[in-house]
Design an enzyme around this catalytic site. Structure first.
Site, mmCIF file in Angstrom:
data_model
loop_
_atom_site.group_PDB
_atom_site.id
_atom_site.type_symbol
_atom_site.label_atom_id
_atom_site.label_comp_id
_atom_site.label_asym_id
_atom_site.label_seq_id
_atom_site.Cartn_x
_atom_site.Cartn_y
_atom_site.Cartn_z
ATOM 1 N N ARG A 165 30.997 -17.390 69.720
ATOM 2 C CA ARG A 165 29.768 -17.229 69.475
ATOM 3 C C ARG A 165 28.958 -17.659 70.854
ATOM 4 O O ARG A 165 29.329 -18.520 71.605
ATOM 5 C CB ARG A 165 29.221 -18.214 68.337
ATOM 6 N N HIS A 211 15.891 -15.538 69.089
ATOM 7 C CA HIS A 211 15.580 -16.375 67.873
ATOM 8 C C HIS A 211 14.555 -17.352 68.448
ATOM 9 O O HIS A 211 14.296 -17.502 69.580
ATOM 10 C CB HIS A 211 16.479 -16.893 67.305
ATOM 11 N N CYS A 242 18.268 -10.099 66.239
ATOM 12 C CA CYS A 242 19.613 -10.524 65.971
ATOM 13 C C CYS A 242 20.333 -9.662 64.912
ATOM 14 O O CYS A 242 20.510 -8.703 64.958
ATOM 15 C CB CYS A 242 19.865 -12.239 65.692
HETATM 16 N N1 GLN Z 1 25.948 -12.523 62.178
HETATM 17 C C1 GLN Z 1 25.720 -11.943 63.563
HETATM 18 C C2 GLN Z 1 26.471 -12.482 64.468
HETATM 19 O O1 GLN Z 1 26.941 -13.329 64.329
HETATM 20 C C3 GLN Z 1 24.235 -12.134 63.737
HETATM 21 C C4 GLN Z 1 23.767 -13.455 63.631
HETATM 22 C C5 GLN Z 1 22.153 -13.989 63.697
HETATM 23 O O2 GLN Z 1 21.516 -13.049 63.265
HETATM 24 N N2 GLN Z 1 21.790 -14.898 64.357
HETATM 25 O O3 GLN Z 1 26.290 -11.852 65.665
#
Ligand code: GLN
Length: 246
Positions: free
Chosen positions: A124, A191, A90
């Site tokens: 998101r 993840h 990520c």
């Molecule tokens: N901050 C980054 C995003 O929002 C990565 C997020 C993460 O590592 N889960 O895309």
């Protein structure tokens, strides 16, 4: 075997540290000694590392480490070209590309190892994911995990995705692609952590790390992975019930 863990204090969300426990645990159960080096801001990059690991993080943490990581770019690219293994998850995956434009519009320069760039969107991309990947020709694996990112990652010319999205959103919620692969380097949005529910991916990474160190790729005897298989089944079922692209 030398395992370099980049920025453990900053990039470690959604239990990404669990990937390290799986890598060291499965290696030691095969009698392979793992020397874990925690690499923080300003620390030297162990050029002879066999496996580099970098986890995920919020935009704020990414901004704190991005210049330091970018300065390691040439060395990391050289290591990957020489067969070193990388697992980047990520936020770490995004910053191994050319840049990540975060939600404030700030462009965080990346290490430029992967031919890709990322731009944060307003919504998101969150939920269980299932991808199909072929790390070795003819060997198709269903890899399950969990995604939570604002970033939309665009693969550039010559980039190879890690896999095809079966369920979930992946790199950008549109292309149907997930992650990126370059030699023995893997970048992914998955993840969970990723490796406890995908032990074959862990063994793939470990075998190539040992090969990097010894010149010979070991063939590992299978481990009794009942729990891992169960976790994979639960995660895959959740992803399938979520469906695909927006
Ligand atoms: N901050 C980054 C995003 O929002 C990565 C997020 C993460 O590592 N889960 O895309």
């Amino acid at each position: 075997m030398i395992l370099a863990h980049l920025y453990p204090e900053y990039l470690n969300i959604y239990a990404d540290r669990g990937n390290l426990a799986v890598l060291t645990g499965r290696a030691r159960r095969r009698g392979i000694d793992v020397d874990v080096r925690e690499i923080g801001l300003g620390d030297a990059t162990p050029a002879d590392a066999d496996l580099f690991y970098i986890g995920g993080g919020q935009d704020r943490e990414q901004a704190l480490i991005a210049p330091d990581l970018a300065s390691r770019g040439p060395l990391l690219a050289e290591a990957v070209a020489a067969g070193a293994v990388v697992l980047a998850v990520c936020g770490g995956y995004q910053l191994l590309g050319r840049y990540y434009r975060d939600r404030t519009g700030t462009e965080q320069h990346g290490a430029g190892v992967f031919p890709l760039h990322t731009v944060a969107g307003d919504v998101r991309l969150i939920g269980d994911v299932l991808i199909e990947c072929e790390l070795d020709p003819g060997e198709r694996w269903a890899v399950a995990g969990f995604e939570n990112h604002a970033g939309r990652t665009i693969l550039e010319t010559g980039a190879i995705p890690l896999g095809r999205v079966v369920a979930g959103l992946g790199n950008d919620g549109q292309s149907g692609l997930e992650g990126c692969r370059l030699g023995n380097a893997i970048g992914t949005y998955l993840h969970g952590p990723l490796l406890p529910r995908n032990p074959q991916v862990a063994d793939w990474l470990l075998a190539r790390a040992v090969e990097h160190r010894t010149g010979e790729r070991p063939v590992f005897a299978p481990l009794p992975d009942e729990l891992e298989r169960e976790a994979h089944a639960v995660s895959s079922a959740r992803a399938r019930s979520r469906g695909g692209r927006r």
